[in-house]
Design a protein around this motif. Structure first.
Motif, mmCIF file in Angstrom:
data_model
loop_
_atom_site.group_PDB
_atom_site.id
_atom_site.type_symbol
_atom_site.label_atom_id
_atom_site.label_comp_id
_atom_site.label_asym_id
_atom_site.label_seq_id
_atom_site.Cartn_x
_atom_site.Cartn_y
_atom_site.Cartn_z
ATOM 1 N N VAL A 241 0.854 -1.187 0.000
ATOM 2 C CA VAL A 241 0.000 0.000 0.000
ATOM 3 C C VAL A 241 0.891 1.238 0.000
ATOM 4 N N VAL A 242 0.625 2.133 -0.953
ATOM 5 C CA VAL A 242 1.378 3.380 -1.075
ATOM 6 C C VAL A 242 0.436 4.511 -0.649
ATOM 7 N N CYS A 243 0.813 5.233 0.414
ATOM 8 C CA CYS A 243 -0.036 6.309 0.925
ATOM 9 C C CYS A 243 0.345 7.612 0.236
ATOM 10 N N GLY A 244 -0.545 8.108 -0.603
ATOM 11 C CA GLY A 244 -0.281 9.348 -1.332
ATOM 12 C C GLY A 244 0.076 9.059 -2.773
ATOM 13 N N THR A 298 4.850 5.376 2.906
ATOM 14 C CA THR A 298 4.192 6.683 2.991
ATOM 15 C C THR A 298 4.873 7.699 2.068
ATOM 16 N N CYS A 299 4.065 8.476 1.349
ATOM 17 C CA CYS A 299 4.595 9.494 0.419
ATOM 18 C C CYS A 299 3.730 10.741 0.461
ATOM 19 N N THR A 300 3.326 11.183 1.640
ATOM 20 C CA THR A 300 2.337 12.263 1.697
ATOM 21 C C THR A 300 2.899 13.619 2.111
ATOM 22 N N GLY A 301 3.997 13.630 2.868
ATOM 23 C CA GLY A 301 4.477 14.892 3.429
ATOM 24 C C GLY A 301 3.617 15.332 4.615
ATOM 25 N N ASN A 302 2.696 14.451 5.047
ATOM 26 C CA ASN A 302 1.792 14.794 6.145
ATOM 27 C C ASN A 302 2.283 14.147 7.435
ATOM 28 N N LYS A 303 1.473 14.204 8.514
ATOM 29 C CA LYS A 303 1.892 13.547 9.750
ATOM 30 C C LYS A 303 0.855 12.507 10.183
ATOM 31 N N VAL A 320 7.590 -1.446 6.937
ATOM 32 C CA VAL A 320 7.028 -0.096 6.979
ATOM 33 C C VAL A 320 8.139 0.918 6.696
ATOM 34 N N CYS A 321 7.889 1.803 5.729
ATOM 35 C CA CYS A 321 8.920 2.802 5.426
ATOM 36 C C CYS A 321 8.291 4.074 4.875
ATOM 37 N N ASN A 322 9.103 5.120 4.801
ATOM 38 C CA ASN A 322 8.622 6.442 4.422
ATOM 39 C C ASN A 322 9.448 7.006 3.270
ATOM 40 N N ASN A 327 10.095 12.963 8.997
ATOM 41 C CA ASN A 327 9.930 11.671 9.664
ATOM 42 C C ASN A 327 8.666 11.660 10.508
ATOM 43 N N THR A 328 7.630 12.385 10.045
ATOM 44 C CA THR A 328 6.396 12.506 10.832
ATOM 45 C C THR A 328 5.284 11.594 10.311
ATOM 46 N N GLU A 329 5.490 10.965 9.142
ATOM 47 C CA GLU A 329 4.369 10.252 8.503
ATOM 48 C C GLU A 329 3.991 8.976 9.257
ATOM 49 N N ILE A 330 5.011 8.286 9.783
ATOM 50 C CA ILE A 330 4.765 7.084 10.577
ATOM 51 C C ILE A 330 4.928 7.487 12.042
ATOM 52 N N ASP A 331 3.958 7.170 12.866
ATOM 53 C CA ASP A 331 4.053 7.566 14.270
ATOM 54 C C ASP A 331 5.025 6.643 15.016
ATOM 55 N N VAL A 332 6.324 6.901 14.819
ATOM 56 C CA VAL A 332 7.366 6.051 15.402
ATOM 57 C C VAL A 332 7.425 6.222 16.919
ATOM 58 N N THR A 333 7.162 7.440 17.384
ATOM 59 C CA THR A 333 7.210 7.724 18.832
ATOM 60 C C THR A 333 6.302 6.766 19.605
ATOM 61 N N SER A 334 5.141 6.441 19.013
ATOM 62 C CA SER A 334 4.177 5.577 19.714
ATOM 63 C C SER A 334 4.704 4.149 19.880
ATOM 64 N N LEU A 335 5.781 3.821 19.141
ATOM 65 C CA LEU A 335 6.336 2.462 19.241
ATOM 66 C C LEU A 335 7.391 2.358 20.344
#
Length: 454
Positions: A241-244, A298-303, A320-322, A327-335
């Motif tokens: 799945v490609v986001c964006g 992820t390819c959105t430039g969003n968070k 999972v990659c961006n 580095n805001t697209e994947i919520d890495v902090t939550s991991l």
């Protein structure tokens, strides 16, 4: 001479570059890099990049006599690679003085930074900086006794942000900002809307020679490279799945489809979504396919495009990659919580393990995959770098009042000039309009051929 094998190594077994006293062969210590002794390796890499960046070299030759950047003091914050080094040295050849830092903590090629330091560029960057190092390096470029920048070249907007926050008086001397990423441009438009942009800025990201080349063709070639180097994954039949589905998403999808992957796209924009449908991709919500896909990009430039909830529902060994700038697209902090175990498998590859044994393969800690884990094709970067150089020349030499305190696009004429500089590499021959044809189309036979909104 055991350097050869390990000169790209970024292991943590030694002193931070900030603690080291290093000087180049001319006795200058106006830089901070991993190891100045690697300069010779870096020089070779820069020379190899020059072979594929003929447009910048011809720009150097053309401007050797007149120095369009004489007196320019450029402070820059970009990826520091062999390709950007060719840009930096071109700016110096055109008469500029440069101070440079990295816009990404992982993408710096240490040996290239060393070569620039050896050549006299004040460069502050190394691969694997901490967050604190990152801002320290930017600060060292801006906050210097007896040297005040009058131009900014930024990628992502961090340098511009730092100057606004810490040294707003610097803007009195700045003639312009050149910005090349979606994220950075977005930040500039926000400043402009709030009436806080106090110098003209050039949005290089949306110039045709950046958007339709770097974002599309560069990602089309480098997405597979980054994934294969880190995971050796086989793409035939994999569900991705490609986001964006902007230019970056389009490039990624084209490459994955060509290898036989089953590709889904997520989109917020009905126009991009319709383009994805026409190109043969199923447009879905991430939550609809998250349980079954093998790779998420992820390819959105969003968070927060991929949230902890998504990550919890992924199947075992999902990658999972961006590919977006930040580095805001994947919520890495939550991991980073006690119930999850992180295992470093190899450089830039982490396995995050859930209590039930499920693991997710996270690449580059959610940072830019291609620049963190592989390289990007030199030729396409030559196009972007030439565009940046011309934007700097344009803003630096513009007569008082031509550009107001606003965000501008590169004039079409310059976009077309950049493209024309790259045609000789392909031995491509342009057709010239006859006077009659030019009149019929209502064009000047020397261009610009495209309207400003293209």
């Amino acid at each position: 001479f055991g350097l050869a094998a390990s000169y790209t190594d970024s292991s943590d077994d030694e002193v931070s570059p900030r603690e080291k006293q290093q000087t180049n062969s001319k006795g200058s210590s106006n830089f901070c890099v991993k190891n100045i002794k690697q300069a010779e390796f870096g020089r070779r890499e820069i020379e190899i990049a020059e072979q594929d960046m003929s447009a910048l070299i011809s720009l150097r030759k053309r401007a050797q006599g007149e120095k369009p950047l004489a007196g320019a003091k450029i402070v820059g914050c970009t990826h520091i690679t062999a390709q950007t080094a060719v840009l930096i040295e071109t700016l110096c050849a055109l008469g500029a003085q440069c101070r440079w830092s990295a816009c990404n903590i992982y993408s710096t090629q240490n040996e290239v930074a060393a070569a620039l330091a050896e050549a006299g560029v004040a460069v502050f960057a190394w691969k694997g900086e901490s967050e604190d190092d990152f801002w320290w390096c930017i600060d060292r470029c801006v906050n210097v006794d007896g040297w005040q920048a009058n131009m900014i070249l930024d990628d992502g907007g961090d340098l511009t942000h730092w100057v606004y926050k810490k040294y707003p008086s610097v803007f009195k001397k700045i003639r312009g900002i050149v910005e090349e990423s979606v994220t950075g441009v977005h930040r500039l438009y926000q400043l402009s809307k709030a009436g806080k942009l106090c110098v003209p800025a050039m949005n290089v990201n949306d110039s045709v020679t950046k958007q339709k080349f770097d974002n599309l063709y560069c990602c089309r070639e480098s997405i597979l490279d980054g994934l294969k180097r880190t995971t050796d994954v086989m793409f035939g039949g994999k569900q991705v799945v490609v986001c964006g589905y902007g230019e970056v998403g389009k490039g990624c999808c084209a490459a994955l489809k060509a290898l036989g992957a089953i590709v889904y796209v997520t989109e917020i924009d009905p126009i991009c979504a319709l383009q994805a449908c026409m190109d043969g991709f199923r447009v879905v919500k991430l939550s609809e396919v998250i349980r079954q896909v093998d790779v998420v990009i992820t390819c959105t430039g969003n968070k927060n495009v991929v949230t902890r909830e998504h990550l919890d529902r992924m199947k075992n060994s999902c990658i999972v990659c961006n590919m977006g700038h930040s580095n805001t697209e994947i919520d890495v902090t939550s991991l980073r919580t006690p119930e999850l175990t992180w295992e470093r498998v190899r450089s830039q590859v982490d396995h995050v393990i859930w209590p039930d044994g499920k693991r997710v393969v996270l690449l580059a800690e959610g940072r830019l995959l291609n620049l963190s884990c592989s390289t990007v094709p030199t030729f396409v970067l030559s196009i972007t770098a030439t565009t940046q150089a011309l934007a700097l020349i344009e803003l630096y030499n513009a007569p008082e009042g031509r550009y107001k305190q606003d965000v501008y696009l590169l004039p079409k004429k310059m976009d077309e000039y950049v493209a024309s500089l790259h045609l000789p590499s392909f031995d491509a021959h342009l057709t010239e309009l006859t006077d009659d044809q030019a009149k019929y189309l209502g064009l000047n036979k020397n261009g610009p051929f495209k309207p400003n909104y293209y």
